[in-house]
Design an enzyme around this catalytic site. Structure first.
Site, PDB file in Angstrom:
ATOM      1  N   PRO A 362       7.241  38.409  23.333  1.00 26.64           N
ATOM      2  CA  PRO A 362       7.121  37.057  22.479  1.00 26.64           C
ATOM      3  C   PRO A 362       7.789  36.022  23.095  1.00 26.64           C
ATOM      4  O   PRO A 362       9.062  35.917  23.186  1.00 26.64           O
ATOM      5  CB  PRO A 362       7.878  37.760  21.333  1.00 26.64           C
ATOM      6  CG  PRO A 362       8.846  38.822  21.698  1.00 26.64           C
ATOM      7  CD  PRO A 362       8.191  39.488  23.036  1.00 26.64           C
ATOM      8  N   ASP A 540      12.277  35.689  26.312  1.00 26.98           N
ATOM      9  CA  ASP A 540      11.781  36.883  25.482  1.00 26.98           C
ATOM     10  C   ASP A 540      12.639  36.846  24.347  1.00 26.98           C
ATOM     11  O   ASP A 540      13.802  37.006  24.197  1.00 26.98           O
ATOM     12  CB  ASP A 540      11.886  37.835  26.484  1.00 26.98           C
ATOM     13  CG  ASP A 540      11.434  39.182  25.798  1.00 26.98           C
ATOM     14  OD1 ASP A 540      11.312  39.231  24.502  1.00 26.98           O
ATOM     15  OD2 ASP A 540      11.153  40.031  26.298  1.00 26.98           O
ATOM     16  N   HIS A 541      11.902  36.529  23.182  1.00 29.35           N
ATOM     17  CA  HIS A 541      12.664  36.392  21.825  1.00 29.35           C
ATOM     18  C   HIS A 541      13.311  37.898  21.523  1.00 29.35           C
ATOM     19  O   HIS A 541      13.802  37.903  20.384  1.00 29.35           O
ATOM     20  CB  HIS A 541      11.780  35.602  20.873  1.00 29.35           C
ATOM     21  CG  HIS A 541      12.431  35.017  19.645  1.00 29.35           C
ATOM     22  ND1 HIS A 541      13.883  35.189  19.452  1.00 29.35           N
ATOM     23  CD2 HIS A 541      12.183  33.817  19.149  1.00 29.35           C
ATOM     24  CE1 HIS A 541      14.325  34.387  18.653  1.00 29.35           C
ATOM     25  NE2 HIS A 541      13.159  33.484  18.576  1.00 29.35           N
ATOM     26  N   ARG A 542      12.663  38.893  22.136  1.00 26.69           N
ATOM     27  CA  ARG A 542      13.220  40.083  21.602  1.00 26.69           C
ATOM     28  C   ARG A 542      14.798  40.082  22.257  1.00 26.69           C
ATOM     29  O   ARG A 542      15.502  41.143  21.729  1.00 26.69           O
ATOM     30  CB  ARG A 542      12.592  41.338  22.523  1.00 26.69           C
ATOM     31  CG  ARG A 542      11.116  41.365  21.806  1.00 26.69           C
ATOM     32  CD  ARG A 542      10.392  42.219  22.523  1.00 26.69           C
ATOM     33  NE  ARG A 542      10.178  41.789  24.042  1.00 26.69           N
ATOM     34  CZ  ARG A 542       9.522  42.785  24.687  1.00 26.69           C
ATOM     35  NH1 ARG A 542       8.870  43.726  24.522  1.00 26.69           N
ATOM     36  NH2 ARG A 542       9.530  42.360  26.230  1.00 26.69           N
ATOM     37  N   ILE A 544      16.736  37.366  23.679  1.00 28.11           N
ATOM     38  CA  ILE A 544      17.250  35.957  23.682  1.00 28.11           C
ATOM     39  C   ILE A 544      17.053  35.266  22.398  1.00 28.11           C
ATOM     40  O   ILE A 544      15.900  35.384  21.925  1.00 28.11           O
ATOM     41  CB  ILE A 544      16.841  34.903  25.061  1.00 28.11           C
ATOM     42  CG1 ILE A 544      17.293  36.204  26.248  1.00 28.11           C
ATOM     43  CG2 ILE A 544      17.569  33.673  25.056  1.00 28.11           C
ATOM     44  CD1 ILE A 544      16.765  35.722  27.394  1.00 28.11           C
TER      45      ILE A 544
END
Ligand code: CAO
Length: 568
Positions: A362, A540-542, A544
């Site tokens: 993501p 990476d939104h998982r 950060i």
């Protein structure tokens, strides 16, 4: 009839590994060496083979159980001839029927040095691959999982690691050789017992000639495709003729299926003995996407989400993959002349990586600007002063040092996500290897400056020049492109304002840089002309969140605006 209690053999360093799959049931007739169950640790999954042929009378483990060497797995009514023979794979203890007493007979250990033939493991769909790098030589002391060779197909390159630690006695392959699953790679001398090796060794291979050390065959741990499928797993023991209608697939295929949410027991295997291949998994996804499975899913017990999508249509579940349109098939020649060209090898490899990264991570991209007026003036004057050195200091070298400082301040950017048997883990790195995207006539590559924290601007500039040249000449080896923590993609010499760089998995962020230009900036009293560098940080939104990304960008830009801050 003798009853046999089959136990877990020597499984090396693996302790308390979880049972993730039972491959046989009570009443099944099993062959010696047939796989009984699959276990998985955070490093690998493997299949536990049966030591004897016979009929399964009782299964002593359940899904989720944690097992170790010597754990009883099942009771078997052994076939007469088998009952008297030497155990092959799993350890076995004879027990009395019908209520066998618990026994802990160990698997037969071997004394003295043992020579082990390490062979190429299950490398998925790759039939024959070329050896492009040999990383060990006779006399080298190697660790378990250390890479032995790099192989390359037209789709990917991957490193073949050793399943055991030991000293290399002989290297059996050379550059350019073609290898496949089962090809011997090195002969390794090890002092440990061979019981664990027997997991994958044919019975005959265990015979020990009097004068020579025993040579047994074992599989290396599963190949680690370079930036293709990040996995390290023991390949499964090749099952005999599995009775249970459970899916057979290598660890990397299981992981792929898990990542894509594909229920493996609904996938028909097209490989040898019904083994599920990567194509089978991808084909399943494709069929679901094109709706070809809709009727079958409705009739069978379909996964809930897909069945719901099928039943209710796009209105109720607009994002469902079951409702996705098939890829458009167009006869381009109908509209005008066309020419067909194969993708280059680099395009095929990088394309597959970029696609996976774009789909599975993501991504979010934050844009910012850095005022590099003073840094550019310093860079130009430094180059003037050092004209004779032949080393051109580049803006990218300063950005690599700024990236190291920012990674130190925000360690979650210097990390990788890893799936383990107990869930996802963040691996935080204490080293600083920075990749930079390089445009070559054959496509995009990402060479890596190793230990950039320990190098100065001149050394980084010089190394970058060498690596960029190697890249253009098509001479980069896997070692030049592996181990990166964070990447920088600079389009500065070309143009543009901002873009969305794709994260180079398993990294979790990438900095994209475009062309700097003179812009008016308010200095508190007036607009002043400043050299402004556009920054695009994808993350990476998982791992950060947006606030951390904004802080990273602000800090990175502040270092470029006043490079003295790097020593604060
Ligand atoms: N703004 C303005 N000018 C810039 C600049 C920037 N951000 N970055 C570099 N330049 C200028 C340099 O000053 C230099 O000009 P001079 O020749 O007048 O000194 C010129 O561009 C060439 O720069 P360089 O030789 O220093 O090269 P570099 O360090 O910028 O890049 C390399 C090296 C290997 C990264 C580059 O050749 C390259 O391949 N870039 C493309 C990367 C890419 O394709 N990324 C996209 C990935 S996603 O598909």
């Amino acid at each position: 009839m003798a009853w046999i209690e089959v136990q877990v053999p020597d499984i090396g360093d693996f302790m308390d590994v979880a049972v993730i799959e039972l491959l046989v049931k009570v009443g099944d007739r099993v062959a010696a060496e047939q796989s009984l169950l699959t276990v998985e640790s955070d490093k690998a999954s493997m299949e536990i083979p049966c030591s004897h042929a016979g009929v399964v009378k009782e299964i002593l483990v359940a899904l989720g159980d944690k097992i170790n060497q010597g754990t009883p797995v099942l009771r078997l009514e052994a076939e007469a001839s088998a009952a008297a023979s030497t155990p092959v794979g799993g350890a076995a203890a004879p027990v009395s029927a019908p209520a066998p007493a618990a026994s802990s007979a160990p698997s037969a250990p071997a004394a003295g040095p043992v020579a082990l033939s390490i062979v190429v493991p299950d490398i998925g769909d790759f039939d024959e691959v070329a050896v492009i790098e040999v990383m060990v030589k006779p006399g080298d002391q190697i660790k378990s999982e250390q890479s032995l060779i790099t192989v390359e197909s037209d789709k990917a390159s991957m490193e073949i690691p050793s399943s055991h630690a030991g000293v290399v006695r002989e290297v059996l392959v050379k550059l350019g050789d073609k290898v496949r699953q089962g090809s011997p790679v090195v002969i390794l001398e090890m002092l440990a017992g061979v019981a664990g090796v027997a997991l994958a060794a044919p019975a005959a291979a265990l015979a020990r000639p009097a004068e020579a050390p025993t040579v047994v065959s074992t599989l290396a741990v599963a190949a680690q495709p370079e930036r293709v499928v990040p996995t390290a797993a023991l390949p499964p023991h090749e099952p005999g003729a599995p009775k249970a209608a459970l899916p057979h697939a290598s660890p990397s295929i299981r992981r792929l299926a898990r990542e894509l949410g594909v229920p493996l027991n609904e996938v028909a295997g097209s490989g040898p003995k019904g083994r599920i291949t990567q194509d089978d998994v991808q084909g399943f996804v494709q069929r679901v996407m094109t709706g070809a499975l809709q009727t079958a899913l409705q009739q069978a017990a379909a996964p809930k989400a897909v069945a719901a999508a099928v039943a209710t249509g796009a209105e109720a579940f607009p994002g469902s993959i079951a409702n996705m349109l098939p890829w458009p098939k167009v006869d381009f020649a109908k509209f005008g002349p066309v020419e067909r060209k194969d993708l280059s090898r680099i395009q095929r490899i990088s394309g597959a990586n970029l696609h996976r990264n774009w789909v599975l991570i993501p991504h979010v991209t934050n844009h910012d600007d850095a005022d590099i007026t003073d840094l550019e003036a310093f860079r130009v004057s430094t180059n003037k002063d050092n004209e004779k050195s032949g080393i051109k200091v580049t803006m990218l070298a300063f950005m690599i040092k700024a990236a190291v400082a920012a990674l130190k301040k925000f360690p979650q950017f210097n990390a990788s996500l890893e799936s383990t048997s107990s869930g996802e883990q963040l691996v935080l790195k204490s080293y600083f290897h920075i990749g930079f995207a390089a445009d070559t006539p054959n496509g995009l590559v990402v060479p890596v400056i190793k230990d950039a924290d320990r190098k100065g601007i001149f050394q980084i500039s010089a190394e970058m020049g060498e690596l960029a040249k190697k890249a253009r000449d098509g001479k980069l080896g896997p070692a030049d492109m592996s181990g990166g923590c964070f990447s920088i993609s600079s389009l500065g010499s070309i143009g543009g304002r901002y873009f969305t760089p794709i994260i180079n998995a398993p990294e979790v962020a990438i900095m994209g840089v475009c062309k700097s230009s003179i812009e008016p900036r308010w200095d508190g009293k007036q607009f002043a002309p400043r050299l402004i560098l556009p920054l695009s940080l994808s993350w990476d939104h998982r791992v950060i969140d947006g606030a951390a990304a904004a802080r990273f960008n602000v800090y990175f830009a502040s270092l470029l605006a006043d490079f003295r801050r790097i020593v604060l």
